[in-house]
Design an enzyme around this catalytic site. Structure first.
Site, PDB file in Angstrom:
ATOM      1  N   ASP A  44       0.811  -1.219   0.000  1.00 14.15           N
ATOM      2  CA  ASP A  44       0.000   0.000   0.000  1.00 14.15           C
ATOM      3  C   ASP A  44       0.848   1.275   0.000  1.00 14.15           C
ATOM      4  OD1 ASP A  44      -2.540   1.081  -0.182  1.00 14.15           O
ATOM      5  OD2 ASP A  44      -2.697   1.436   1.977  1.00 14.15           O
ATOM      6  N   HIS A 246      30.735   1.695  -8.660  1.00 17.08           N
ATOM      7  CA  HIS A 246      29.367   2.107  -8.354  1.00 17.08           C
ATOM      8  C   HIS A 246      29.067   1.838  -6.892  1.00 17.08           C
ATOM      9  CE1 HIS A 246      27.651   2.185 -12.742  1.00 17.08           C
ATOM     10  NE2 HIS A 246      28.469   3.181 -12.473  1.00 17.08           N
ATOM     11  N   ASP A 263      30.087  11.331  -6.603  1.00 15.36           N
ATOM     12  CA  ASP A 263      29.514  11.241  -7.938  1.00 15.36           C
ATOM     13  C   ASP A 263      28.003  11.427  -7.773  1.00 15.36           C
ATOM     14  OD1 ASP A 263      28.665  10.629 -10.498  1.00 15.36           O
ATOM     15  OD2 ASP A 263      29.803   8.767 -10.658  1.00 15.36           O
ATOM     16  N   ASP A 274      25.303  15.353 -13.985  1.00 22.24           N
ATOM     17  CA  ASP A 274      26.140  14.229 -13.543  1.00 22.24           C
ATOM     18  C   ASP A 274      27.571  14.749 -13.366  1.00 22.24           C
ATOM     19  OD1 ASP A 274      27.225  11.772 -12.972  1.00 22.24           O
ATOM     20  OD2 ASP A 274      26.889  10.905 -14.960  1.00 22.24           O
ATOM     21  N   HIS A 353      36.937   1.657 -17.340  1.00 19.74           N
ATOM     22  CA  HIS A 353      35.657   2.038 -17.923  1.00 19.74           C
ATOM     23  C   HIS A 353      35.867   3.052 -19.044  1.00 19.74           C
ATOM     24  CE1 HIS A 353      35.751   5.927 -15.773  1.00 19.74           C
ATOM     25  NE2 HIS A 353      36.100   5.260 -14.683  1.00 19.74           N
ATOM     26  N   HIS A 357      29.549   9.112 -21.450  1.00 17.38           N
ATOM     27  CA  HIS A 357      28.290   8.586 -21.958  1.00 17.38           C
ATOM     28  C   HIS A 357      27.400   9.773 -22.323  1.00 17.38           C
ATOM     29  CE1 HIS A 357      26.479   9.670 -18.055  1.00 17.38           C
ATOM     30  NE2 HIS A 357      27.498   9.072 -17.475  1.00 17.38           N
ATOM     31  N   HIS A 364      22.273   8.097 -18.052  1.00 19.36           N
ATOM     32  CA  HIS A 364      22.928   7.355 -19.133  1.00 19.36           C
ATOM     33  C   HIS A 364      21.951   7.419 -20.296  1.00 19.36           C
ATOM     34  CE1 HIS A 364      25.854   4.794 -16.477  1.00 19.36           C
ATOM     35  NE2 HIS A 364      26.062   6.085 -16.396  1.00 19.36           N
ATOM     36  N   GLU A 387      34.663  11.591 -18.001  1.00 19.76           N
ATOM     37  CA  GLU A 387      34.920  11.141 -16.644  1.00 19.76           C
ATOM     38  C   GLU A 387      35.989  10.046 -16.546  1.00 19.76           C
ATOM     39  OE1 GLU A 387      31.664   8.749 -14.985  1.00 19.76           O
ATOM     40  OE2 GLU A 387      30.507   9.196 -16.789  1.00 19.76           O
ATOM     41  N   TYR A 391      41.794   3.816 -10.271  1.00 14.81           N
ATOM     42  CA  TYR A 391      41.329   3.075  -9.105  1.00 14.81           C
ATOM     43  C   TYR A 391      42.395   2.036  -8.762  1.00 14.81           C
ATOM     44  CZ  TYR A 391      37.312   5.105 -11.434  1.00 14.81           C
ATOM     45  OH  TYR A 391      36.469   5.970 -12.086  1.00 14.81           O
ATOM     46  N   ARG A 408      38.120  10.010  -9.582  1.00 17.41           N
ATOM     47  CA  ARG A 408      37.399  10.235 -10.834  1.00 17.41           C
ATOM     48  C   ARG A 408      37.034  11.715 -10.897  1.00 17.41           C
ATOM     49  NH1 ARG A 408      34.132   6.375 -10.458  1.00 17.41           N
ATOM     50  NH2 ARG A 408      32.175   7.334  -9.746  1.00 17.41           N
ATOM     51  N   GLU A 410      34.613  14.266 -13.314  1.00 13.99           N
ATOM     52  CA  GLU A 410      33.576  14.200 -14.360  1.00 13.99           C
ATOM     53  C   GLU A 410      32.889  15.544 -14.536  1.00 13.99           C
ATOM     54  OE1 GLU A 410      29.519  11.603 -15.279  1.00 13.99           O
ATOM     55  OE2 GLU A 410      30.267  11.787 -13.232  1.00 13.99           O
TER      56      GLU A 410
END
Length: 450
Positions: A44, A246, A263, A274, A353, A357, A364, A387, A391, A408, A410
């Site tokens: 509910d 992430h 981030d 972003d 990575h 994007h 994204h 970005e 790491y 990072r 970005e």
């Protein structure tokens, strides 16, 4: 009373988008674009509703359980919406609804029918079309369409033929969404500005002894104060947590001597920001942190400089890879020479990575990165993130002074006729600027954040 549907200026924009889509699918094709449905969080208790980006892009309507149907060259009108009829009892609990009577004028469409009449009306609407575009990622609509086709086949002796081809409506919509209109760019600027404000507030709040979730709360307060929301769950990753790409937990305590990677971005009026910045908790970078940070910053600046109309989407990434690879060789984390290290992919142990994007209604955002197998060329009006990052896993074989550092940086970048514009340039990223920003912070105990 709240505004139901888009403003007159916005309405004309949505009409232009629908006309472009009708032209793209062709006069022998019909298209179906569904709204999102309300989802339950627990018993509910629904999740806050967020409209389908594709449906909102074409209608400006934020109500759930609706349907847009495009029928090119149909005599009674090309643009039809199925919506809920107004229900006074429901409006008493949930607020005003658009309703059938107001929908045509409010949305700038030709006709509106009740949502529970879909199965009765769709077969008639689809008569005479050879193709039907609908969302392939929503299997229920595909199955429902097959049922409508069966009903049309029963009229075959009378010359009625159902569409013979089903195509994914996402393709032409997403291709259209890739290049932003001036109105969309205005919204992206607003989302970027709110995101900048939130990151500056978070930077002022960073102190040893606070927890990651407390910094996330600062970000979300700024978003909400601008009538926005997070464009994705904020990442606040202190120390080794920044090596998790992430990281979502946001539960650890910030410690002196560590870095904290933030981030986060605001979504305002269905458009996303972003930004990522990596701050020293103590206010100054250690020597190893400074060295790695400068490599990432140099890579990001090189990637941004590579952006221009006509260049490959992959060009910024390759620029970043070259700088990062050279930096890793210089710091002794991988072996050179640079070209051989790039060919071998040695840098991927620490930079795993892509460099960016698309950005738009979705953080994204949609749109193909390749065309016929080749990287797409950038065009004015496209918006992308840049970005790069490094790491250094705590368990890696890297020199001890670098282990556990994650960085990072970005920004959101608009492709312009002349080259590029950094929409999020208001958040410092040069080392001396960052240390000066932190040196000028207020004492969080004696003076509250603004």
């Amino acid at each position: 009373m709240q505004l139901i549907g888009p403003s007159p200026t916005e309405r004309r924009e949505y009409q232009r988008r629908r006309k472009r889509l009708i032209k793209a699918i062709g006069k022998r094709s019909a298209a179906i674009v569904p709204a999102a449905v309300e989802q339950q969080r627990n018993h509910d208790n629904p999740w806050p509703f967020r409209q389908s980006s594709d449906f909102y892009y074409l209608t400006g309507l934020a109500e759930p359980d609706a349907l847009l149907v495009l029928c090119p060259k149909r005599a009674e009108g090309e643009v039809i919406a199925f919506v809920h009829p107004r229900d006074p009892e429901r409006e008493r609990w949930e607020g005003p609804q658009l309703g059938l009577e107001r929908a045509p004028a409010a949305l700038g469409i030709d006709q509106a029918f009740a949502i529970d009449e879909i199965d009765d009306r769709l077969p008639e609407l689809l008569k005479g079309y050879s193709r039907l575009h609908l969302p392939f990622d929503e299997h229920d609509w595909v199955l429902q369409a097959l049922g409508w086709f069966d009903e049309l086949r029963r009229g075959a002796r009378a010359g009625v033929q159902p569409p013979q081809t089903i195509k994914d409506v996402a393709g032409p919509i997403h291709e259209q969404r890739l290049v932003k209109s001036p109105q969309e760019i205005d919204r992206l600027r607003r989302a970027a500005a709110v995101s900048v404000e939130a990151h500056l507030a978070a930077a002022r709040g960073v102190h040893a002894g606070l927890f990651e979730f407390e910094i996330a709360a600062i970000l979300q307060k700024v978003f909400a104060s601008a009538h926005g929301e997070p464009s994705f769950a904020p990442i606040v990753a202190g120390g080794e947590n920044a090596c998790v790409l992430h990281y979502r937990a946001n539960v650890a305590e910030l410690k002196d001597g560590d870095l904290v990677l933030i981030d986060a971005g605001a979504e305002v009026d269905y458009y996303a920001g972003d930004i990522t910045r990596t701050w020293p908790v103590s206010g100054t970078f250690s020597k190893p942190q400074r060295a790695l940070y400068q490599v990432v910053l140099d890579a990001q600046l090189a990637a941004i400089e590579a952006i221009a109309p006509g260049v490959s989407f992959d060009a910024p990434h390759q620029a970043a890879v070259r700088v990062i690879t050279g930096g890793l060789i210089e710091l002794g984390l991988i072996e050179g020479p640079v070209d051989e290290a790039i060919e071998a992919g040695s840098y991927r142990s620490y930079f795993m990575h892509r460099t960016g994007h698309w950005l738009g209604s979705d953080v994204h955002d949609v749109g193909g990165y390749r065309v016929d197998g080749d990287w797409r060329e950038l065009e004015p009006g496209m918006v992308m993130t840049v970005e790069p990052g490094l790491y250094i896993d705590p368990q890696s074989g890297a020199p001890a002074e670098y282990r556990g550092i994650g960085i990072r940086i970005e920004d959101d970048v608009l492709v312009t006729e002349e080259g590029f514009e950094v929409l999020t340039r208001g958040v410092p990223k040069q080392i001396d600027e960052i240390e000066a920003l932190f040196a000028g912070r207020r004492d969080p105990v004696s003076q509250p954040l603004e």
